[in-house]
Design a protein around this motif. Sequence first.
Motif, short mmCIF file in Angstrom:
data_model
loop_
_atom_site.label_atom_id
_atom_site.label_comp_id
_atom_site.label_asym_id
_atom_site.label_seq_id
_atom_site.Cartn_x
_atom_site.Cartn_y
_atom_site.Cartn_z
N UNK A 141 0.93 -1.07 -0.09
CA UNK A 141 -0.07 0.07 0.05
C UNK A 141 0.92 1.20 0.00
N UNK A 142 0.82 2.13 -1.05
CA UNK A 142 1.60 3.25 -1.04
C UNK A 142 0.72 4.40 -1.55
N UNK A 143 1.00 5.48 -0.37
CA UNK A 143 0.09 6.54 -0.65
C UNK A 143 0.72 7.70 0.02
N UNK A 144 0.30 9.01 -0.35
CA UNK A 144 1.14 10.21 0.17
C UNK A 144 -0.14 11.31 0.62
N UNK A 145 0.52 11.97 1.71
CA UNK A 145 -0.37 13.06 2.16
C UNK A 145 0.46 14.49 2.39
N UNK A 146 -0.26 15.29 2.12
CA UNK A 146 0.30 16.53 2.45
C UNK A 146 1.00 17.03 3.70
N UNK A 147 1.97 17.47 4.01
CA UNK A 147 2.33 17.80 5.38
C UNK A 147 1.54 18.95 5.53
N UNK A 148 1.80 19.74 6.75
CA UNK A 148 1.00 20.91 7.51
C UNK A 148 1.00 22.17 6.37
N UNK A 149 -0.07 22.58 6.40
CA UNK A 149 -0.28 23.74 5.64
C UNK A 149 0.89 24.89 5.52
N UNK A 150 1.55 24.95 6.46
CA UNK A 150 2.60 25.98 6.78
C UNK A 150 3.68 25.64 6.12
N UNK A 151 4.10 24.33 5.57
CA UNK A 151 5.07 24.04 4.68
C UNK A 151 4.56 24.04 3.27
N UNK A 152 3.43 24.60 2.82
CA UNK A 152 2.86 24.52 1.44
C UNK A 152 2.40 25.90 1.27
N UNK A 153 3.25 26.46 0.39
CA UNK A 153 3.12 28.05 0.28
C UNK A 153 1.89 28.79 -0.06
N UNK A 154 1.42 28.17 -1.35
CA UNK A 154 0.29 28.74 -1.96
C UNK A 154 -0.94 28.62 -1.13
N UNK A 155 -1.10 27.22 -0.64
CA UNK A 155 -2.41 26.97 0.12
C UNK A 155 -2.29 27.89 1.44
N UNK A 156 -1.24 27.78 1.91
CA UNK A 156 -1.16 28.71 3.47
C UNK A 156 -1.69 30.06 3.13
N UNK A 157 -0.83 30.81 2.06
CA UNK A 157 -0.95 32.12 1.80
C UNK A 157 -2.60 32.36 1.29
N UNK A 158 -3.04 31.59 0.66
CA UNK A 158 -4.78 31.86 0.31
C UNK A 158 -5.66 31.51 1.25
#
Length: 272
Positions: A141-158
């Motif tokens: 089983x191979x999957x990915x998840x996003x790290x916390x929003x502060x590590x993801x610039x555009x998502x955090x800014x918006x």
Amino acid sequence: MSAPRTDKVFAGSVPALYESHLVPLIFDSYAADLARRVALRSVSRVLEIAAGTGVVTRKLAAVLPASVAIVATDLNQPMLDQAAEVGTPRPVEWRQADAMQLPFEDGVFDAVICQFGAMFFPEKSSAFSEARRVLKAGGAFIFNVWDRIEENDFAHTITKSLESMFPKDPPRFLARTPHGYHDLAAIERDLQRGGFSAASIVNTIAARSQAASPRAPAVAYCEGTPLRNEIEARDMSRLGEATDIAERAISRQFGLGPVDGKIQAHIITIER
């Protein structure tokens, strides 16, 4: 934070905008990474859950031998319709399915793949149990998840920018759901509750999110994700205004021309 039902609704114009704006912005490089991980294994039948508009499916179809069967599923039929419209390098089976109740027999897949879908599962351990059930012994089983929003610039800014528009009840979809399942200890507990006993392998990978202008990420997130549902639930007439506010926030932080921001995700591999 509890997730409303609309967090899982990808319909209307969302699938097309998701494919045209969000896939190249944040999904493409991680899709290639997942496909490479699968290609390193000996597989004859692969299941993808929460396939969305098929970015991972297309990568799998390009790198796996034609003899490998690929079944791609998603809860939202409009997303699968968009995926089928884009197409794949070779035939795959598209099938509407709920990850909580997979319509497959036990032990029939060599690998189960999921790109940025686990965050949407209402009961993670139950979905993980279903993934384990349909895996063959020794399958992965191979999957990915996003790290916390502060590590993801555009998502955090918006997300921060929309607080000014709805100060009493700001839309929190991005922080709550896509970026709300990053605690590796919690993920490990859910995998164990889902019946996995092997140790998982975790890789945290940072990448770059690039776009030709600040408008592209603003449209991608505000109009091509269920964040749109939250905005329109507050005021149906203000979606365009929200997108403009997000665009201005991106411009202030990343410039008026081509923009470049950090994204970061965890990739988890565990064997049955």
